[in-house]
Design an enzyme around this catalytic site. Structure first.
Site, PDB file in Angstrom:
ATOM      1  CB  CYS A 189      -0.922  -0.019   1.220  1.00  0.00           C
ATOM      2  SG  CYS A 189      -1.901   1.476   1.370  1.00  0.00           S
ATOM      3  CB  CYS A 234      -0.593   2.516   3.984  1.00  0.00           C
ATOM      4  SG  CYS A 234      -2.068   1.849   3.251  1.00  0.00           S
ATOM      5  CG  ASP A 235       3.157   1.300   4.470  1.00  0.00           C
ATOM      6  OD1 ASP A 235       2.732   1.754   5.547  1.00  0.00           O
ATOM      7  OD2 ASP A 235       2.886   0.161   4.063  1.00  0.00           O
TER       8      ASP A 235
END
Ligand code: NDP
Length: 313
Positions: A134, A137-138
């Site tokens: 992701c 997300c990261d």
């Protein structure tokens, strides 16, 4: 044991749209958010192709809006994850990871699909230490660093573009000599000076003392000009497609060989009375938020009609 007329599993566009329709029909649905509250869209950034938002909309904002809309019509949202089902006969029985159990008259399965991994032992070893599925997300952790994205579809191109906005350099590792993504996504990747596409490459493993420091890659594996080398990277992002989250239903509903739930014609009916499947868990073809939302609406309408036939309703 608690008995509910209608349960919706999943909180992506399919689940929330089903909840909005069922709520407006006075069915007081209970929606279980599942593994990824807000669904897969929350792992992306801007949604530009959901109708009604000419300038695009932030994916998390879209999901928050859907959630509020569902709650406005009386949907109750719970955060447990279904771990087992018995759909052999009505009332249907569900078990959750918080040890709760419920029965229901009707069920809408909108559990979506999850990111796939290559299956390398190193992916497990470095998960959370440089391996991610992701980018949104990261990606933040890789500002001014070097990362690789695996895959050649729309997701991979989208993730590569997103990461190029943060990282110093992005390698896109593609196993074929071409990209599968739509033309516009391909152009964005190929025209981005920070992205280098490594066609005909496969990943053999990852290495690093404290988290990922590089990937062992191979060019033209098995060919006369095969070349193996190490690619120095700080982050390794998977974008190679998804697996439908249907395991707990597979003893009861029909699926294809991958696990996508098979429904009757273009309806969300599974063949079991009162059990419907909507969104990506039943859609190997389109996998679009707007399509998922449409199928959620259909599932709620079907559930409403079904519940109206039961003696207690
Ligand atoms: P896809 O199935 O379209 O693409 C998967 C990619 O991963 C392919 O390039 C595939 O390679 C590669 N791949 C699969 N397994 C491996 C492996 N073991 N090793 C190396 N590479 C592998 O998945 P996506 O998630 O990209 O897209 C799913 C759907 O969602 C599509 O319909 C897409 O159009 C849609 N989508 C739309 C977006 C948008 O409109 N904004 C954004 C994101 C997705 P190969 O080509 O060789 O099979």
């Amino acid at each position: 044991m608690e008995h509910l007329p209608l349960i919706i599993l999943g909180s992506g566009p399919a689940g929330y749209t089903a909840a909005i329709y069922a709520g407006r029909a006075g069915l007081t649905p209970i929606l279980y958010e599942g593994l990824q509250p807000g669904g897969q869209l929350t792992t992306t950034t801007e949604v530009e192709n959901f109708p009604g938002f000419p300038e695009g909309i932030d994916a998390n904002e879209l999901m928050e809006n859907l959630r509020s809309q569902a709650e406005r019509f009386g949907c109750q949202i719970r955060s447990a994850i279904a771990v087992k089902t018995d759909l052999s006969a009505a009332p249907y029985h569900l078990w959750f990871d918080d040890e709760s159990e419920v029965t229901c008259d009707a069920l809408i399965i909108a559990t979506g699909a999850s990111a796939k991994y290559l299956g390398l032992a190193d992916e497990e070893k470095y998960r959370g230490q440089g391996v991610s599925a992701c980018a949104t997300c990261d990606g933040f952790f890789y500002r001014k660093k070097t990362v690789a994205v695996v895959g050649g579809g729309d997701t991979a191109c989208e993730e590569a573009n997103y990461l190029a906005g943060l990282a110093a350099k992005v390698y896109l590792i593609v196993r074929k000599p071409y990209l599968r993504a739509t033309q516009i996504m391909q152009e964005r990747v190929l025209n981005n000076p920070k992205i280098e596409v490594l066609f005909e490459h496969n990943t053999l493993g990852l290495f690093g003392e404290n988290g990922v420091e590089g990937a062992h890659v191979v060019f033209r594996k098995g060919e006369a000009d095969e070349r193996r080398y190490d690619l120095p990277i700080d982050g390794f992002f998977l974008a190679i497609g998804h697996k439908p989250n249907s395991d707990i239903f597979r003893p009861w509903v029909k699926t294809d060989e991958i696990g996508y739930i098979l429904t009757e014609g273009d309806s969300p009916r599974t063949g079991i009375p009162g059990i419907y499947a909507a969104g990506d868990v039943a859609d190997p073809h389109y996998r679009q938020a707007v399509v998922a939302a449409g199928s959620g609406a259909k599932a709620a309408i079907e559930a409403e009609r079904y519940l109206a036939t039961l003696p207690t309703n």
